[in-house]
Design an enzyme around this catalytic site. Structure first.
Site, PDB file in Angstrom:
ATOM      1  N   GLU A  44      41.349  30.135  13.802  1.00 40.89           N
ATOM      2  CA  GLU A  44      40.066  29.707  13.202  1.00 40.89           C
ATOM      3  C   GLU A  44      39.131  30.906  13.012  1.00 40.89           C
ATOM      4  O   GLU A  44      38.360  30.951  12.064  1.00 40.89           O
ATOM      5  CB  GLU A  44      39.367  28.666  14.095  1.00 40.89           C
ATOM      6  CG  GLU A  44      40.104  27.349  14.233  1.00 40.89           C
ATOM      7  CD  GLU A  44      39.890  26.399  13.062  1.00 40.89           C
ATOM      8  OE1 GLU A  44      38.800  26.424  12.480  1.00 40.89           O
ATOM      9  OE2 GLU A  44      40.818  25.637  12.737  1.00 40.89           O
TER      10      GLU A  44
ATOM     11  N   TYR B  58      41.550  18.275  18.165  1.00 40.53           N
ATOM     12  CA  TYR B  58      42.159  17.073  18.735  1.00 40.53           C
ATOM     13  C   TYR B  58      43.001  17.467  19.954  1.00 40.53           C
ATOM     14  O   TYR B  58      43.271  16.656  20.810  1.00 40.53           O
ATOM     15  CB  TYR B  58      43.105  16.414  17.725  1.00 40.53           C
ATOM     16  CG  TYR B  58      42.449  15.608  16.629  1.00 40.53           C
ATOM     17  CD1 TYR B  58      41.088  15.688  16.358  1.00 40.53           C
ATOM     18  CD2 TYR B  58      43.222  14.753  15.848  1.00 40.53           C
ATOM     19  CE1 TYR B  58      40.525  14.938  15.336  1.00 40.53           C
ATOM     20  CE2 TYR B  58      42.673  13.995  14.834  1.00 40.53           C
ATOM     21  CZ  TYR B  58      41.323  14.090  14.574  1.00 40.53           C
ATOM     22  OH  TYR B  58      40.776  13.347  13.565  1.00 40.53           O
TER      23      TYR B  58
ATOM     24  N   ASP C 256      44.860  16.240   8.813  1.00 39.23           N
ATOM     25  CA  ASP C 256      44.913  17.120   9.984  1.00 39.23           C
ATOM     26  C   ASP C 256      43.555  17.040  10.672  1.00 39.23           C
ATOM     27  O   ASP C 256      42.569  16.602  10.076  1.00 39.23           O
ATOM     28  CB  ASP C 256      45.209  18.562   9.556  1.00 39.23           C
ATOM     29  CG  ASP C 256      45.275  19.509  10.759  1.00 39.23           C
ATOM     30  OD1 ASP C 256      45.783  19.076  11.815  1.00 39.23           O
ATOM     31  OD2 ASP C 256      44.805  20.644  10.659  1.00 39.23           O
ATOM     32  N   SER C 257      43.507  17.525  11.901  1.00 38.22           N
ATOM     33  CA  SER C 257      42.234  17.565  12.615  1.00 38.22           C
ATOM     34  C   SER C 257      41.272  18.570  11.977  1.00 38.22           C
ATOM     35  O   SER C 257      40.067  18.477  12.164  1.00 38.22           O
ATOM     36  CB  SER C 257      42.484  17.946  14.076  1.00 38.22           C
ATOM     37  OG  SER C 257      43.251  19.135  14.123  1.00 38.22           O
TER      38      SER C 257
ATOM     39  N   CYS D  51      49.024  16.926  11.450  1.00 37.49           N
ATOM     40  CA  CYS D  51      48.559  17.337  12.781  1.00 37.49           C
ATOM     41  C   CYS D  51      49.575  16.906  13.846  1.00 37.49           C
ATOM     42  O   CYS D  51      49.903  15.718  13.956  1.00 37.49           O
ATOM     43  CB  CYS D  51      47.213  16.661  13.049  1.00 37.49           C
ATOM     44  SG  CYS D  51      46.530  17.021  14.663  1.00 37.49           S
TER      45      CYS D  51
ATOM     46  N   CYS E 177      52.320  23.024  15.963  1.00 38.97           N
ATOM     47  CA  CYS E 177      50.881  22.952  15.708  1.00 38.97           C
ATOM     48  C   CYS E 177      50.638  23.505  14.306  1.00 38.97           C
ATOM     49  O   CYS E 177      51.261  24.500  13.911  1.00 38.97           O
ATOM     50  CB  CYS E 177      50.122  23.775  16.746  1.00 38.97           C
ATOM     51  SG  CYS E 177      48.355  23.891  16.407  1.00 38.97           S
ATOM     52  N   THR E 178      49.719  22.833  13.595  1.00 42.67           N
ATOM     53  CA  THR E 178      49.437  23.216  12.212  1.00 42.67           C
ATOM     54  C   THR E 178      49.027  24.676  12.047  1.00 42.67           C
ATOM     55  O   THR E 178      49.280  25.281  11.011  1.00 42.67           O
ATOM     56  CB  THR E 178      48.263  22.361  11.692  1.00 42.67           C
ATOM     57  OG1 THR E 178      47.249  22.350  12.705  1.00 42.67           O
ATOM     58  CG2 THR E 178      48.716  20.961  11.369  1.00 42.67           C
ATOM     59  N   HIS E 179      48.354  25.219  13.068  1.00 41.92           N
ATOM     60  CA  HIS E 179      47.803  26.570  12.923  1.00 41.92           C
ATOM     61  C   HIS E 179      48.826  27.682  13.143  1.00 41.92           C
ATOM     62  O   HIS E 179      48.608  28.811  12.726  1.00 41.92           O
ATOM     63  CB  HIS E 179      46.666  26.784  13.926  1.00 41.92           C
ATOM     64  CG  HIS E 179      45.413  26.028  13.608  1.00 41.92           C
ATOM     65  ND1 HIS E 179      45.386  24.655  13.483  1.00 41.92           N
ATOM     66  CD2 HIS E 179      44.144  26.458  13.389  1.00 41.92           C
ATOM     67  CE1 HIS E 179      44.148  24.272  13.213  1.00 41.92           C
ATOM     68  NE2 HIS E 179      43.375  25.356  13.145  1.00 41.92           N
TER      69      HIS E 179
END
Ligand code: DGL
Length: 264
Positions: free
Chosen positions: A150, A41, A9-10, A72, A182-184
């Site tokens: 984050e 990214y 992942d980024s 990602c 999206c991963t988040h």
């Protein structure tokens, strides 16, 4: 020698995917690479994202992996349709995520949330339409979601305000299936569900990737490891205390060892 499954992942958001895979495949070892030094990214060009992606796939290839997973979404858009990397099976999140969304949707009206890079690529829309030409797709870039996660600002009035703004059209169109592209975004599930309502199905990458990985084992393309102690390595390209804490939080309750700082 024990082979692991490589996943990248980024940044650390992909740990939401690693956590699901680690739980579903308890005998397997994993080697995760989070390219924190170059995150995000999601606002970069396809050329730059691909250059970074190839570097990371080469790094993981050198770690004795039997399969490679691009967790990602932004990176998946530039490897679409590529199913191996130098002979190693390669999975991305876009094709399985699209298939799952169509499977669970009764009216084939699907919304996709993602970074600017993912939405700009229209990778989900193209894939969904290829799989089912009758599908209706609404795409929404949500660039503020990644920094909120984050910073740990989750289940918070600020997140809800941002979600209200981004999800207004999806609510207006009464879309019932939403791909968290999206991963988040799985971390924001409580905020998103609250804004969209409980009747909306949120499709996550981790679950659908585990089905893909199962297919790789069943087809004999990769072999299961014998049940012995497995290792979960989390490598990152930059390291601070903040990342240590965030990694533990995202993987909780799965234990992870010390983060390893690596040079690509
Ligand atoms: N991992 C990215 C994705 O899934 C989100 C973070 C970034 O912008 O790099 O698209």
């Amino acid at each position: 020698m024990k082979q692991s499954i490589g996943i990248f992942d980024s940044g650390l958001g992909g740990l939401t995917v690693l956590k699901v895979l680690a739980q579903k495949f308890p005998q397997e070892s994993f080697c995760y690479l989070g390219d924190i030094a170059r995150l995000p990214y999601g606002n970069k060009s396809p050329e730059t994202i691909r250059k970074y992606g190839v570097q990371i796939l080469n790094f993981l290839k050198d770690q004795n992996v039997k399969a490679l997973i691009i967790a990602c979404n932004s990176a998946s858009t530039v490897f679409l349709g590529e199913h191996d990397f130098e002979g190693i099976p390669l999975l991305n999140v876009i094709e399985p995520g699209s298939r799952e969304a169509l499977r669970v949707s009764s009216d084939k009206k699907i919304a996709v949330l993602g970074t600017s890079a993912t939405i700009r690529s229209h990778a989900y829309e193209k894939t969904l339409k290829e799989l089912d030409s009758a599908s209706v797709v609404i795409e929404q870039a949500c660039p503020l979601f990644v920094p909120l996660v984050e910073e740990g600002i989750v289940s918070d009035p600020i997140t809800e305000l941002v979600a209200e703004r981004y999800l207004a059209e999806i609510k207006k169109e009464k879309i019932k299936t939403v791909i968290l592209g999206c991963t988040h975004y799985p971390v924001l599930r409580p905020d998103l569900s609250k804004t969209l309502g409980p009747e909306v199905t949120l499709v996550e990458s981790g679950e659908v990737l585990s089905l893909q990985l199962k297919t790789l084992f069943e087809s004999g393309k990769i072999k299961a490891e014998p049940t012995s102690s497995r290792q979960i390595r989390v490598c990152i390209t930059d390291l601070t205390d903040h990342f240590e804490r965030l990694a533990q939080k995202l993987m909780n309750p799965e234990p992870i060892g010390q983060l390893e700082k690596v040079v690509l």
